[in-house]
Design a protein around this motif. Structure first.
Motif, PDB file in Angstrom:
ATOM      1  N   GLY A  30      23.571 127.673  51.640  1.00 58.03           N
ATOM      2  CA  GLY A  30      24.474 128.088  50.573  1.00 58.03           C
ATOM      3  C   GLY A  30      24.194 129.500  50.103  1.00 58.03           C
ATOM      4  N   VAL A  33      25.590 131.838  52.626  1.00 56.55           N
ATOM      5  CA  VAL A  33      27.042 131.989  52.514  1.00 56.55           C
ATOM      6  C   VAL A  33      27.388 132.960  51.390  1.00 56.55           C
ATOM      7  N   VAL A  34      26.720 132.828  50.248  1.00 51.94           N
ATOM      8  CA  VAL A  34      26.971 133.754  49.136  1.00 51.94           C
ATOM      9  C   VAL A  34      26.701 135.183  49.569  1.00 51.94           C
ATOM     10  N   VAL A  37      29.452 136.498  51.902  1.00 52.12           N
ATOM     11  CA  VAL A  37      30.701 136.788  51.199  1.00 52.12           C
ATOM     12  C   VAL A  37      30.574 138.056  50.357  1.00 52.12           C
ATOM     13  N   VAL A 109      36.605 133.292  43.009  1.00 50.50           N
ATOM     14  CA  VAL A 109      35.883 132.730  44.155  1.00 50.50           C
ATOM     15  C   VAL A 109      34.819 131.746  43.673  1.00 50.50           C
ATOM     16  N   LEU A 110      34.117 132.118  42.608  1.00 47.87           N
ATOM     17  CA  LEU A 110      33.095 131.223  42.066  1.00 47.87           C
ATOM     18  C   LEU A 110      33.711 129.892  41.619  1.00 47.87           C
ATOM     19  N   GLU A 112      36.451 128.553  42.719  1.00 49.43           N
ATOM     20  CA  GLU A 112      36.879 127.826  43.916  1.00 49.43           C
ATOM     21  C   GLU A 112      35.704 127.125  44.578  1.00 49.43           C
ATOM     22  N   TRP A 113      34.590 127.815  44.700  1.00 46.21           N
ATOM     23  CA  TRP A 113      33.401 127.208  45.306  1.00 46.21           C
ATOM     24  C   TRP A 113      32.928 126.004  44.505  1.00 46.21           C
ATOM     25  N   LEU A 114      32.902 126.159  43.177  1.00 41.61           N
ATOM     26  CA  LEU A 114      32.395 125.070  42.351  1.00 41.61           C
ATOM     27  C   LEU A 114      33.311 123.848  42.450  1.00 41.61           C
ATOM     28  N   THR A 116      35.181 123.034  44.951  1.00 45.17           N
ATOM     29  CA  THR A 116      34.979 122.435  46.271  1.00 45.17           C
ATOM     30  C   THR A 116      33.655 121.683  46.327  1.00 45.17           C
ATOM     31  N   GLY A 117      32.612 122.302  45.782  1.00 43.51           N
ATOM     32  CA  GLY A 117      31.296 121.669  45.816  1.00 43.51           C
ATOM     33  C   GLY A 117      31.238 120.371  45.024  1.00 43.51           C
ATOM     34  N   LYS A 358      39.588 127.740  39.626  1.00 44.37           N
ATOM     35  CA  LYS A 358      39.384 129.174  39.839  1.00 44.37           C
ATOM     36  C   LYS A 358      40.188 130.011  38.846  1.00 44.37           C
TER      37      LYS A 358
END
Length: 481
Positions: A30, A33-34, A37, A109-110, A112-114, A116-117, A358
Protein backbone atom coordinates in the motif's frame (compact mmCIF):
# COMPACT_ATOMS: atom_id res chain seq x y z
CA UNK A 1 -26.05 7.77 17.14
CA UNK A 2 -24.70 4.72 18.97
CA UNK A 3 -21.22 3.32 18.48
CA UNK A 4 -19.90 -0.10 19.30
CA UNK A 5 -16.48 -0.81 20.70
CA UNK A 6 -14.33 -3.24 18.78
CA UNK A 7 -13.42 -6.34 20.78
CA UNK A 8 -9.73 -7.01 19.99
CA UNK A 9 -10.20 -10.68 20.80
CA UNK A 10 -12.40 -11.10 17.74
CA UNK A 11 -9.49 -10.28 15.45
CA UNK A 12 -7.59 -13.31 16.68
CA UNK A 13 -9.88 -15.68 14.85
CA UNK A 14 -9.64 -14.25 11.36
CA UNK A 15 -6.82 -13.20 9.04
CA UNK A 16 -7.10 -9.70 7.54
CA UNK A 17 -7.27 -10.78 3.90
CA UNK A 18 -9.99 -12.96 2.41
CA UNK A 19 -7.49 -14.82 0.23
CA UNK A 20 -4.46 -14.84 2.47
CA UNK A 21 -2.20 -11.86 1.76
CA UNK A 22 -0.48 -10.97 5.02
CA UNK A 23 -1.46 -7.68 6.65
CA UNK A 24 2.11 -6.37 6.82
CA UNK A 25 2.66 -7.24 3.17
CA UNK A 26 -0.49 -5.30 2.31
CA UNK A 27 0.83 -2.36 4.32
CA UNK A 28 4.16 -2.46 2.45
CA UNK A 29 2.47 -2.72 -0.93
CA UNK A 30 0.00 0.00 0.00
CA UNK A 31 2.80 2.42 0.81
CA UNK A 32 4.39 1.52 -2.51
CA UNK A 33 1.15 2.31 -4.35
CA UNK A 34 0.95 5.71 -2.63
CA UNK A 35 4.53 6.47 -3.67
CA UNK A 36 3.87 5.40 -7.26
CA UNK A 37 0.80 7.61 -7.50
CA UNK A 38 2.30 10.69 -5.83
CA UNK A 39 5.56 10.42 -7.79
CA UNK A 40 3.59 10.15 -11.01
CA UNK A 41 1.41 13.16 -10.19
CA UNK A 42 4.47 15.22 -9.28
CA UNK A 43 6.00 14.61 -12.71
CA UNK A 44 2.94 14.40 -14.96
CA UNK A 45 3.95 17.49 -16.94
CA UNK A 46 6.92 15.61 -18.47
CA UNK A 47 4.84 12.58 -19.46
CA UNK A 48 3.12 12.13 -22.79
CA UNK A 49 -0.23 13.93 -22.77
CA UNK A 50 -1.65 10.78 -24.35
CA UNK A 51 -0.03 7.44 -25.16
CA UNK A 52 -1.69 4.71 -27.18
CA UNK A 53 -0.17 1.25 -27.61
CA UNK A 54 -0.89 -1.42 -30.17
CA UNK A 55 -3.06 -4.38 -29.13
CA UNK A 56 -0.33 -6.85 -30.01
CA UNK A 57 2.38 -5.07 -28.03
CA UNK A 58 0.22 -4.54 -24.95
CA UNK A 59 -1.04 -8.12 -24.95
CA UNK A 60 2.50 -9.40 -25.31
CA UNK A 61 3.65 -7.55 -22.19
CA UNK A 62 0.53 -7.74 -20.01
CA UNK A 63 -0.95 -11.04 -21.14
CA UNK A 64 0.04 -14.45 -19.85
CA UNK A 65 -1.52 -17.84 -19.18
CA UNK A 66 -4.12 -17.81 -16.44
CA UNK A 67 -2.09 -17.77 -13.19
CA UNK A 68 -2.44 -20.98 -11.22
CA UNK A 69 0.06 -20.08 -8.53
CA UNK A 70 0.79 -16.74 -6.82
CA UNK A 71 2.94 -14.29 -8.75
CA UNK A 72 5.17 -11.50 -7.47
CA UNK A 73 2.91 -8.53 -6.57
CA UNK A 74 5.80 -6.06 -6.93
CA UNK A 75 6.32 -7.16 -10.52
CA UNK A 76 2.59 -6.89 -11.16
CA UNK A 77 2.45 -3.38 -9.70
CA UNK A 78 5.37 -2.39 -11.92
CA UNK A 79 3.56 -3.68 -15.01
CA UNK A 80 0.45 -1.77 -14.03
CA UNK A 81 2.26 1.51 -13.37
CA UNK A 82 4.77 1.36 -16.22
CA UNK A 83 2.71 -0.25 -18.98
CA UNK A 84 -1.03 -0.67 -18.47
CA UNK A 85 -1.76 2.65 -16.76
CA UNK A 86 0.80 4.58 -18.79
CA UNK A 87 -0.94 3.82 -22.07
CA UNK A 88 -3.95 6.12 -21.84
CA UNK A 89 -5.00 9.73 -22.13
CA UNK A 90 -3.62 11.81 -19.29
CA UNK A 91 -6.70 13.81 -18.44
CA UNK A 92 -4.78 15.56 -15.66
CA UNK A 93 -1.82 16.54 -17.85
CA UNK A 94 -1.52 20.36 -18.02
CA UNK A 95 -1.41 20.20 -21.83
CA UNK A 96 -4.23 17.72 -22.35
CA UNK A 97 -6.82 19.92 -24.07
CA UNK A 98 -8.82 17.29 -25.98
CA UNK A 99 -12.40 16.24 -25.27
CA UNK A 100 -13.07 17.37 -21.66
CA UNK A 101 -10.11 16.66 -19.35
CA UNK A 102 -10.43 15.05 -15.94
CA UNK A 103 -7.82 16.74 -13.72
CA UNK A 104 -8.45 15.01 -10.40
CA UNK A 105 -7.18 16.31 -7.07
CA UNK A 106 -5.13 14.76 -4.23
CA UNK A 107 -7.89 14.88 -1.60
CA UNK A 108 -10.40 13.26 -3.95
CA UNK A 109 -7.96 10.42 -4.59
CA UNK A 110 -7.61 9.89 -0.85
CA UNK A 111 -11.38 9.69 -0.45
CA UNK A 112 -11.61 7.23 -3.33
CA UNK A 113 -8.94 4.99 -1.83
CA UNK A 114 -10.57 5.02 1.58
CA UNK A 115 -13.98 4.17 0.16
CA UNK A 116 -12.48 1.30 -1.81
CA UNK A 117 -10.44 0.06 1.13
CA UNK A 118 -13.52 0.03 3.37
CA UNK A 119 -15.50 -1.69 0.60
CA UNK A 120 -18.15 1.01 0.94
CA UNK A 121 -21.57 0.27 -0.55
CA UNK A 122 -24.33 2.84 -1.02
CA UNK A 123 -27.35 0.78 -2.05
CA UNK A 124 -29.61 0.78 1.00
CA UNK A 125 -29.74 2.66 4.28
CA UNK A 126 -29.59 -0.52 6.31
CA UNK A 127 -26.63 -1.77 4.29
CA UNK A 128 -24.70 1.51 4.21
CA UNK A 129 -26.16 4.34 6.28
CA UNK A 130 -22.81 6.13 6.53
CA UNK A 131 -22.12 6.18 2.77
CA UNK A 132 -25.78 7.08 2.12
CA UNK A 133 -25.46 10.05 4.48
CA UNK A 134 -22.35 11.23 2.62
CA UNK A 135 -24.28 11.07 -0.66
CA UNK A 136 -27.20 13.03 0.79
CA UNK A 137 -24.79 15.69 2.06
CA UNK A 138 -22.91 15.94 -1.25
CA UNK A 139 -26.17 16.22 -3.18
CA UNK A 140 -27.33 18.96 -0.83
CA UNK A 141 -24.09 20.87 -1.41
CA UNK A 142 -24.40 20.50 -5.20
CA UNK A 143 -28.02 21.71 -5.03
CA UNK A 144 -26.90 24.82 -3.17
CA UNK A 145 -24.09 25.49 -5.62
CA UNK A 146 -26.44 25.15 -8.62
CA UNK A 147 -29.23 27.19 -7.04
CA UNK A 148 -31.76 24.33 -6.90
CA UNK A 149 -34.66 24.77 -4.46
CA UNK A 150 -35.34 22.98 -1.21
CA UNK A 151 -36.93 19.58 -1.78
CA UNK A 152 -34.94 18.85 -4.93
CA UNK A 153 -33.30 15.43 -4.91
CA UNK A 154 -30.45 13.71 -6.65
CA UNK A 155 -28.28 10.67 -7.08
CA UNK A 156 -24.65 9.99 -8.03
CA UNK A 157 -24.03 7.75 -11.03
CA UNK A 158 -21.12 6.88 -13.32
CA UNK A 159 -21.20 9.96 -15.53
CA UNK A 160 -23.21 12.31 -17.72
CA UNK A 161 -24.57 9.68 -20.06
CA UNK A 162 -26.00 7.57 -17.23
CA UNK A 163 -27.20 10.72 -15.45
CA UNK A 164 -29.16 11.88 -18.50
CA UNK A 165 -30.60 8.40 -18.97
CA UNK A 166 -31.75 8.54 -15.34
CA UNK A 167 -33.32 11.98 -15.86
CA UNK A 168 -35.07 10.89 -19.06
CA UNK A 169 -36.56 7.91 -17.26
CA UNK A 170 -37.94 10.22 -14.57
CA UNK A 171 -39.31 12.65 -17.16
CA UNK A 172 -41.09 9.80 -18.95
CA UNK A 173 -42.55 8.52 -15.69
CA UNK A 174 -43.99 12.01 -15.07
CA UNK A 175 -45.07 13.02 -18.58
CA UNK A 176 -45.21 9.79 -20.55
CA UNK A 177 -43.85 9.44 -24.07
CA UNK A 178 -43.93 12.21 -26.61
CA UNK A 179 -41.73 14.50 -28.67
CA UNK A 180 -38.32 15.63 -27.38
CA UNK A 181 -36.47 18.69 -28.71
CA UNK A 182 -32.70 19.15 -28.83
CA UNK A 183 -30.09 20.57 -31.20
CA UNK A 184 -27.38 19.33 -33.53
CA UNK A 185 -24.87 20.40 -30.84
CA UNK A 186 -26.40 18.22 -28.09
CA UNK A 187 -24.07 15.46 -26.90
CA UNK A 188 -24.58 12.32 -28.99
CA UNK A 189 -25.00 10.13 -25.90
CA UNK A 190 -28.31 11.83 -25.14
CA UNK A 191 -29.73 10.87 -28.52
CA UNK A 192 -28.51 7.32 -27.91
CA UNK A 193 -30.23 7.31 -24.51
CA UNK A 194 -33.55 8.32 -26.04
CA UNK A 195 -33.23 5.79 -28.83
CA UNK A 196 -32.39 2.93 -26.48
CA UNK A 197 -35.31 3.90 -24.24
CA UNK A 198 -37.61 3.27 -27.20
CA UNK A 199 -38.29 6.82 -28.35
CA UNK A 200 -39.38 6.68 -32.01
CA UNK A 201 -37.03 8.45 -34.39
CA UNK A 202 -39.76 10.87 -35.46
CA UNK A 203 -40.23 11.92 -31.83
CA UNK A 204 -36.57 12.94 -31.41
CA UNK A 205 -36.53 16.39 -33.02
CA UNK A 206 -32.91 17.42 -33.66
CA UNK A 207 -33.14 21.11 -34.50
CA UNK A 208 -30.50 23.06 -36.37
CA UNK A 209 -28.62 25.34 -34.01
CA UNK A 210 -28.30 29.04 -34.77
CA UNK A 211 -25.23 30.88 -36.02
CA UNK A 212 -23.80 30.79 -32.49
CA UNK A 213 -24.35 27.01 -32.19
CA UNK A 214 -27.17 27.50 -29.68
CA UNK A 215 -30.76 26.34 -29.64
CA UNK A 216 -32.79 28.63 -31.92
CA UNK A 217 -35.93 29.73 -30.13
CA UNK A 218 -37.61 30.45 -33.46
CA UNK A 219 -36.94 26.89 -34.64
CA UNK A 220 -38.06 25.49 -31.30
CA UNK A 221 -41.40 27.31 -31.13
CA UNK A 222 -42.11 26.47 -34.77
CA UNK A 223 -41.36 22.77 -34.19
CA UNK A 224 -43.59 22.62 -31.12
CA UNK A 225 -46.41 24.25 -33.06
CA UNK A 226 -45.98 21.85 -35.96
CA UNK A 227 -46.08 18.82 -33.67
CA UNK A 228 -49.15 19.96 -31.81
CA UNK A 229 -50.93 20.69 -35.11
CA UNK A 230 -50.05 17.19 -36.31
CA UNK A 231 -51.50 15.60 -33.17
CA UNK A 232 -48.15 14.80 -31.60
CA UNK A 233 -47.50 15.53 -27.92
CA UNK A 234 -44.38 17.52 -26.91
CA UNK A 235 -42.97 16.40 -23.54
CA UNK A 236 -39.37 17.58 -23.08
CA UNK A 237 -36.81 20.16 -24.18
CA UNK A 238 -33.09 19.48 -23.71
CA UNK A 239 -30.80 22.44 -23.20
CA UNK A 240 -27.03 22.30 -22.96
CA UNK A 241 -24.98 24.29 -20.46
CA UNK A 242 -21.63 24.03 -22.20
CA UNK A 243 -21.61 22.05 -25.45
CA UNK A 244 -18.71 19.67 -25.81
CA UNK A 245 -17.75 21.07 -29.20
CA UNK A 246 -17.78 24.81 -28.56
CA UNK A 247 -18.69 25.45 -24.92
CA UNK A 248 -21.83 27.31 -25.96
CA UNK A 249 -24.79 27.63 -23.60
CA UNK A 250 -28.35 27.45 -24.86
CA UNK A 251 -30.73 30.29 -23.86
CA UNK A 252 -31.73 28.63 -20.60
CA UNK A 253 -34.15 31.24 -19.29
CA UNK A 254 -36.03 31.37 -22.60
CA UNK A 255 -36.25 27.58 -22.75
CA UNK A 256 -37.50 27.50 -19.15
CA UNK A 257 -40.19 30.05 -20.04
CA UNK A 258 -41.42 27.91 -22.94
CA UNK A 259 -41.40 24.78 -20.79
CA UNK A 260 -43.48 26.60 -18.21
CA UNK A 261 -45.92 27.91 -20.81
CA UNK A 262 -46.23 24.59 -22.65
CA UNK A 263 -46.03 22.32 -19.58
CA UNK A 264 -42.88 20.50 -20.73
CA UNK A 265 -40.00 18.90 -18.84
CA UNK A 266 -36.80 20.98 -18.98
CA UNK A 267 -33.60 18.93 -18.94
CA UNK A 268 -30.18 20.60 -18.86
CA UNK A 269 -26.97 18.79 -19.76
CA UNK A 270 -24.32 20.60 -17.71
CA UNK A 271 -21.99 17.61 -17.58
CA UNK A 272 -18.84 19.64 -18.15
CA UNK A 273 -20.02 23.25 -18.02
CA UNK A 274 -22.45 23.24 -15.08
CA UNK A 275 -19.89 23.76 -12.29
CA UNK A 276 -18.86 27.06 -13.90
CA UNK A 277 -22.07 28.43 -12.36
CA UNK A 278 -20.32 28.63 -8.98
CA UNK A 279 -18.21 31.52 -10.31
CA UNK A 280 -19.41 35.05 -10.96
CA UNK A 281 -18.47 35.00 -14.66
CA UNK A 282 -19.74 31.47 -15.18
CA UNK A 283 -23.09 32.35 -13.60
CA UNK A 284 -23.55 35.02 -16.28
CA UNK A 285 -23.14 32.38 -18.98
CA UNK A 286 -25.33 29.86 -17.17
CA UNK A 287 -28.14 32.02 -15.83
CA UNK A 288 -31.32 29.94 -15.84
CA UNK A 289 -29.64 26.63 -15.07
CA UNK A 290 -31.39 26.65 -11.69
CA UNK A 291 -34.79 26.45 -13.44
CA UNK A 292 -34.20 23.00 -14.90
CA UNK A 293 -36.46 20.10 -13.96
CA UNK A 294 -33.39 17.89 -14.19
CA UNK A 295 -29.72 18.85 -14.33
CA UNK A 296 -26.70 16.70 -15.08
CA UNK A 297 -23.20 17.38 -13.75
CA UNK A 298 -19.94 15.44 -14.07
CA UNK A 299 -17.79 16.10 -10.98
CA UNK A 300 -15.01 14.08 -12.63
CA UNK A 301 -14.59 17.01 -15.01
CA UNK A 302 -14.72 20.55 -13.59
CA UNK A 303 -14.99 19.54 -9.93
CA UNK A 304 -11.65 17.71 -10.10
CA UNK A 305 -12.65 14.19 -9.05
CA UNK A 306 -11.09 10.93 -10.31
CA UNK A 307 -13.23 8.85 -12.64
CA UNK A 308 -16.02 8.11 -12.22
CA UNK A 309 -18.77 10.25 -10.75
CA UNK A 310 -21.75 11.92 -12.38
CA UNK A 311 -24.78 13.51 -10.76
CA UNK A 312 -28.39 14.16 -11.70
CA UNK A 313 -30.45 16.66 -9.74
CA UNK A 314 -34.26 16.54 -10.04
CA UNK A 315 -36.44 19.43 -8.96
CA UNK A 316 -39.55 17.38 -8.09
CA UNK A 317 -39.48 15.70 -4.67
CA UNK A 318 -40.08 11.97 -4.84
CA UNK A 319 -39.85 11.76 -8.64
CA UNK A 320 -36.70 9.62 -8.58
CA UNK A 321 -38.16 7.08 -6.15
CA UNK A 322 -41.48 7.05 -8.01
CA UNK A 323 -39.62 6.07 -11.18
CA UNK A 324 -37.08 3.57 -9.82
CA UNK A 325 -38.50 2.20 -6.57
CA UNK A 326 -38.12 -1.57 -6.17
CA UNK A 327 -38.60 -3.42 -2.90
CA UNK A 328 -38.71 -7.20 -3.34
CA UNK A 329 -38.71 -9.34 -0.21
CA UNK A 330 -35.00 -10.15 -0.36
CA UNK A 331 -34.11 -6.42 -0.28
CA UNK A 332 -36.36 -5.47 2.63
CA UNK A 333 -33.85 -5.13 5.44
CA UNK A 334 -35.81 -3.22 8.09
CA UNK A 335 -38.65 -0.76 8.09
CA UNK A 336 -37.38 2.68 7.04
CA UNK A 337 -37.38 5.65 9.41
CA UNK A 338 -37.73 9.31 8.49
CA UNK A 339 -34.73 10.63 6.56
CA UNK A 340 -33.47 7.24 5.44
CA UNK A 341 -32.79 6.89 1.71
CA UNK A 342 -32.21 3.70 -0.26
CA UNK A 343 -30.20 4.98 -3.22
CA UNK A 344 -30.90 1.77 -5.14
CA UNK A 345 -34.34 3.36 -5.63
CA UNK A 346 -33.03 6.48 -7.34
CA UNK A 347 -31.44 4.97 -10.46
CA UNK A 348 -31.02 1.68 -12.31
CA UNK A 349 -27.98 0.74 -10.21
CA UNK A 350 -28.58 -1.74 -7.42
CA UNK A 351 -25.02 -2.55 -6.39
CA UNK A 352 -23.51 0.90 -5.92
CA UNK A 353 -20.07 1.84 -4.69
CA UNK A 354 -19.90 5.05 -2.69
CA UNK A 355 -18.96 7.78 -5.14
CA UNK A 356 -19.73 10.43 -2.53
CA UNK A 357 -16.68 9.71 -0.35
CA UNK A 358 -14.18 11.43 -2.64
CA UNK A 359 -16.40 14.43 -3.34
CA UNK A 360 -17.20 14.94 0.35
CA UNK A 361 -13.51 14.62 1.22
CA UNK A 362 -12.30 17.09 -1.40
CA UNK A 363 -15.02 19.72 -0.80
CA UNK A 364 -14.13 19.72 2.91
CA UNK A 365 -10.36 19.66 2.33
CA UNK A 366 -10.17 22.52 -0.18
CA UNK A 367 -13.28 24.60 0.52
CA UNK A 368 -15.50 25.92 -2.24
CA UNK A 369 -13.49 29.13 -2.71
CA UNK A 370 -10.55 27.11 -3.99
CA UNK A 371 -12.85 25.38 -6.47
CA UNK A 372 -14.11 28.77 -7.64
CA UNK A 373 -10.57 30.00 -8.13
CA UNK A 374 -9.63 26.87 -10.10
CA UNK A 375 -12.67 27.13 -12.37
CA UNK A 376 -12.06 30.84 -12.94
CA UNK A 377 -8.53 29.97 -14.00
CA UNK A 378 -9.88 27.64 -16.69
CA UNK A 379 -12.26 30.30 -18.00
CA UNK A 380 -9.45 32.87 -18.17
CA UNK A 381 -7.09 30.45 -19.92
CA UNK A 382 -9.54 29.98 -22.79
CA UNK A 383 -9.81 33.76 -23.09
CA UNK A 384 -6.01 33.99 -23.14
CA UNK A 385 -5.89 31.32 -25.86
CA UNK A 386 -8.40 33.28 -27.93
CA UNK A 387 -6.36 36.47 -27.57
CA UNK A 388 -3.15 34.66 -28.53
CA UNK A 389 -4.80 33.16 -31.61
CA UNK A 390 -6.17 36.56 -32.65
CA UNK A 391 -2.68 38.03 -32.34
CA UNK A 392 -1.59 35.70 -35.17
CA UNK A 393 -4.17 36.42 -37.88
CA UNK A 394 -1.77 35.38 -40.61
CA UNK A 395 -2.15 31.78 -39.41
CA UNK A 396 -5.29 31.39 -37.32
CA UNK A 397 -8.97 32.26 -37.38
CA UNK A 398 -11.06 32.08 -34.21
CA UNK A 399 -14.30 30.27 -35.05
CA UNK A 400 -16.02 30.42 -31.66
CA UNK A 401 -14.87 32.79 -28.92
CA UNK A 402 -13.80 31.52 -25.53
CA UNK A 403 -16.81 30.28 -23.58
CA UNK A 404 -16.48 28.58 -20.16
CA UNK A 405 -13.14 26.98 -20.93
CA UNK A 406 -13.47 26.13 -24.65
CA UNK A 407 -12.26 27.93 -27.78
CA UNK A 408 -12.45 26.67 -31.39
CA UNK A 409 -10.14 27.87 -34.14
CA UNK A 410 -8.95 27.05 -37.64
CA UNK A 411 -5.95 27.40 -39.85
CA UNK A 412 -6.62 30.04 -42.46
CA UNK A 413 -8.20 28.06 -45.30
CA UNK A 414 -7.45 24.93 -43.30
CA UNK A 415 -8.90 21.63 -44.46
CA UNK A 416 -10.22 18.77 -42.31
CA UNK A 417 -7.21 16.70 -43.33
CA UNK A 418 -4.78 19.42 -42.27
CA UNK A 419 -6.47 19.89 -38.91
CA UNK A 420 -6.60 16.18 -38.21
CA UNK A 421 -2.96 15.76 -39.26
CA UNK A 422 -1.76 18.57 -37.01
CA UNK A 423 -3.75 17.30 -34.06
CA UNK A 424 -2.42 13.77 -34.57
CA UNK A 425 1.18 14.93 -34.95
CA UNK A 426 0.91 16.95 -31.74
CA UNK A 427 -0.63 13.99 -29.91
CA UNK A 428 1.99 11.57 -31.25
CA UNK A 429 4.73 13.91 -30.08
CA UNK A 430 3.50 13.57 -26.51
CA UNK A 431 3.79 17.32 -25.88
CA UNK A 432 0.08 18.10 -25.87
CA UNK A 433 -3.27 16.85 -27.09
CA UNK A 434 -6.05 18.84 -28.76
CA UNK A 435 -9.25 17.86 -30.53
CA UNK A 436 -10.05 18.23 -34.21
CA UNK A 437 -13.79 18.36 -34.74
CA UNK A 438 -16.55 19.86 -36.88
CA UNK A 439 -18.95 22.69 -36.21
CA UNK A 440 -21.69 21.98 -38.73
CA UNK A 441 -19.80 22.06 -42.06
CA UNK A 442 -16.70 23.73 -40.62
CA UNK A 443 -13.53 21.83 -39.65
CA UNK A 444 -11.91 23.23 -36.51
CA UNK A 445 -9.32 22.62 -33.84
CA UNK A 446 -10.43 22.90 -30.23
CA UNK A 447 -8.89 23.60 -26.83
CA UNK A 448 -10.60 22.76 -23.53
CA UNK A 449 -8.66 24.52 -20.78
CA UNK A 450 -10.16 23.38 -17.47
CA UNK A 451 -6.99 22.12 -15.75
CA UNK A 452 -5.94 24.47 -12.91
CA UNK A 453 -2.28 23.48 -13.46
CA UNK A 454 -2.22 24.69 -17.08
CA UNK A 455 -0.18 27.86 -17.63
CA UNK A 456 -0.23 30.53 -20.32
CA UNK A 457 3.11 29.13 -21.50
CA UNK A 458 1.40 25.75 -22.00
CA UNK A 459 -1.25 27.47 -24.15
CA UNK A 460 1.29 29.37 -26.24
CA UNK A 461 3.55 26.33 -26.62
CA UNK A 462 0.66 24.18 -27.83
CA UNK A 463 -0.52 26.74 -30.39
CA UNK A 464 3.06 27.34 -31.55
CA UNK A 465 3.59 23.62 -32.10
CA UNK A 466 0.33 23.39 -34.04
CA UNK A 467 1.45 26.31 -36.15
CA UNK A 468 4.81 24.83 -37.10
CA UNK A 469 5.60 21.68 -39.01
CA UNK A 470 5.56 19.40 -35.98
CA UNK A 471 7.09 16.57 -37.97
CA UNK A 472 10.33 18.55 -38.04
CA UNK A 473 10.17 19.76 -34.45
CA UNK A 474 11.88 18.40 -31.42
CA UNK A 475 9.43 18.20 -28.54
CA UNK A 476 10.37 17.06 -25.06
CA UNK A 477 13.75 16.07 -26.47
CA UNK A 478 12.21 13.73 -29.03
CA UNK A 479 12.55 14.05 -32.79
CA UNK A 480 9.01 13.84 -34.12
CA UNK A 481 9.86 13.31 -37.77
Amino acid sequence: MTTRKINPDHALYYPADTLGLEAEEMRRLGHKVVDLVVDRLMHKNVEDAVLTGSPADLMAVLGAPLPNKPMDPDASLALLAEVALRHQQRGDHPRYFARVPGPSSFAAVLGEWLGTGFNAIAASWAGGSGPATLELIVIEWLKQLMGFPEGSEGVLVSGGSHASLTAFSVARSVYGKGVVYLTDQTHSSLVRNLREMGWPKQHIRILESDENYKLSMECLTRAIGEDRAAGRRPVMIIGTAGTTNAGTVDPLHEIADICQQEDLWFHVDGAYGGPAAITQQGRQYLSGIERADSLVLDPHKWLFQPYDVGCVLVRRPGALEHCFNMNPEYLKDVEASAGEVDFRNRSLELTRRSRAVKLWMSLRTYGIERFRKAINHGIKLAEFAEAYLRSRPETWEVITPAQIGVVCFSLNNGTPRQHAARAKALSDSGYACVSSTRLKDRSVLRLCTINPLTTEDDIMGTIDHLETDIGCSTILGRNCS
